[in-house]
Write a protein that holds these residues in place. Structure first.
Motif, PDB file in Angstrom:
ATOM      1  N   VAL A   1      11.736  -3.123  -0.079  1.00 54.54           N
ATOM      2  CA  VAL A   1      11.364  -1.876   0.700  1.00 54.54           C
ATOM      3  C   VAL A   1      12.507  -1.216   0.865  1.00 54.54           C
ATOM      4  O   VAL A   1      13.435  -1.604   1.631  1.00 54.54           O
TER       5      VAL A   1
ATOM      6  N   THR B   1       0.814  -1.149   0.014  1.00 53.31           N
ATOM      7  CA  THR B   1       0.016  -0.050   0.008  1.00 53.31           C
ATOM      8  C   THR B   1       0.963   1.040  -0.102  1.00 53.31           C
ATOM      9  O   THR B   1       2.102   1.149   0.385  1.00 53.31           O
ATOM     10  N   SER B   2       0.487   2.207  -0.628  1.00 54.62           N
ATOM     11  CA  SER B   2       1.044   3.524  -0.878  1.00 54.62           C
ATOM     12  C   SER B   2       0.106   4.604  -1.415  1.00 54.62           C
ATOM     13  O   SER B   2      -0.918   4.140  -1.904  1.00 54.62           O
ATOM     14  N   ASP B   3       0.663   5.849  -1.156  1.00 49.63           N
ATOM     15  CA  ASP B   3      -0.067   7.139  -1.902  1.00 49.63           C
ATOM     16  C   ASP B   3       0.098   7.017  -3.376  1.00 49.63           C
ATOM     17  O   ASP B   3      -0.349   7.811  -4.047  1.00 49.63           O
ATOM     18  N   GLN B   4       1.497   6.532  -3.820  1.00 47.28           N
ATOM     19  CA  GLN B   4       1.662   6.738  -5.253  1.00 47.28           C
ATOM     20  C   GLN B   4       2.692   5.703  -5.655  1.00 47.28           C
ATOM     21  O   GLN B   4       3.541   5.053  -4.751  1.00 47.28           O
ATOM     22  N   LEU B   5       2.492   5.125  -6.945  1.00 49.52           N
ATOM     23  CA  LEU B   5       3.366   3.742  -7.141  1.00 49.52           C
ATOM     24  C   LEU B   5       3.426   4.268  -8.693  1.00 49.52           C
ATOM     25  O   LEU B   5       2.552   4.444  -9.439  1.00 49.52           O
TER      26      LEU B   5
ATOM     27  N   PRO C   1       6.376   6.818   1.261  1.00 51.42           N
ATOM     28  CA  PRO C   1       6.249   5.968   2.268  1.00 51.42           C
ATOM     29  C   PRO C   1       5.481   4.799   1.793  1.00 51.42           C
ATOM     30  O   PRO C   1       4.398   4.911   0.827  1.00 51.42           O
ATOM     31  N   VAL C   2       5.534   3.417   2.106  1.00 55.40           N
ATOM     32  CA  VAL C   2       4.982   2.159   1.814  1.00 55.40           C
ATOM     33  C   VAL C   2       4.852   1.390   3.015  1.00 55.40           C
ATOM     34  O   VAL C   2       5.763   1.717   3.997  1.00 55.40           O
ATOM     35  N   THR C   3       3.974   0.505   2.777  1.00 56.86           N
ATOM     36  CA  THR C   3       3.667  -0.673   3.848  1.00 56.86           C
ATOM     37  C   THR C   3       3.649  -1.998   3.036  1.00 56.86           C
ATOM     38  O   THR C   3       2.777  -1.864   2.026  1.00 56.86           O
TER      39      THR C   3
ATOM     40  N   THR D   1       8.584   3.236  -6.405  1.00 57.64           N
ATOM     41  CA  THR D   1       8.243   4.646  -5.788  1.00 57.64           C
ATOM     42  C   THR D   1       9.204   4.938  -4.674  1.00 57.64           C
ATOM     43  O   THR D   1      10.004   4.457  -4.316  1.00 57.64           O
TER      44      THR D   1
ATOM     45  N   HIS E   1       7.407  -1.394   7.049  1.00 59.33           N
ATOM     46  CA  HIS E   1       7.304   0.192   6.576  1.00 59.33           C
ATOM     47  C   HIS E   1       8.392   0.447   6.152  1.00 59.33           C
ATOM     48  O   HIS E   1       9.676   0.287   6.668  1.00 59.33           O
TER      49      HIS E   1
ATOM     50  N   ASN F   1      10.498   3.881   3.119  1.00 56.43           N
ATOM     51  CA  ASN F   1      10.308   5.150   2.477  1.00 56.43           C
ATOM     52  C   ASN F   1      10.771   5.049   0.985  1.00 56.43           C
ATOM     53  O   ASN F   1      11.471   5.398   0.214  1.00 56.43           O
TER      54      ASN F   1
END
Length: 86
Positions: free
Chosen positions: A75, A31-35, A49-51, A46, A60, A62
């Motif tokens: 990650v 999951t992320s806000d941008q990929l 930040p990612v999970t 990306t 978690h 960056n």
């Protein structure tokens, strides 16, 4: 899944933005806000930040880099690793 995507035809890159969720065939979830997805190289990446949930671990960080099959997922700048016991 994402709120929206922008496809750049000159670079063959798709920019996924907003509530991005990628689920692999074996149940891992990113999951992320941008990929970004590079269609030519078949590469996912990306620098936000990612999970990444993989098996019992929640990682978690960056940034993220992987081939499309997630066989070499990484990650970047890990900020935490948590093992979940169910």
């Amino acid at each position: 899944i994402a709120d929206y995507a922008i496809s750049y035809s000159k670079t063959n890159i798709i920019d996924l933005q907003g509530n991005v969720v990628v689920t692999t065939h074996d149940g891992n979830v990113l999951t992320s806000d941008q990929l970004y997805f590079d269609r030519k190289k078949e590469w996912i990446f990306t620098n936000v930040p990612v999970t990444f949930k993989s098996g019992q671990d929640i990682i978690h960080g960056n940034g993220f880099d992987s081939n499309r099959n997630f066989t070499n997922a990484e990650v970047l700048e890990v900020t935490g690793i948590f093992t979940v016991e169910e």
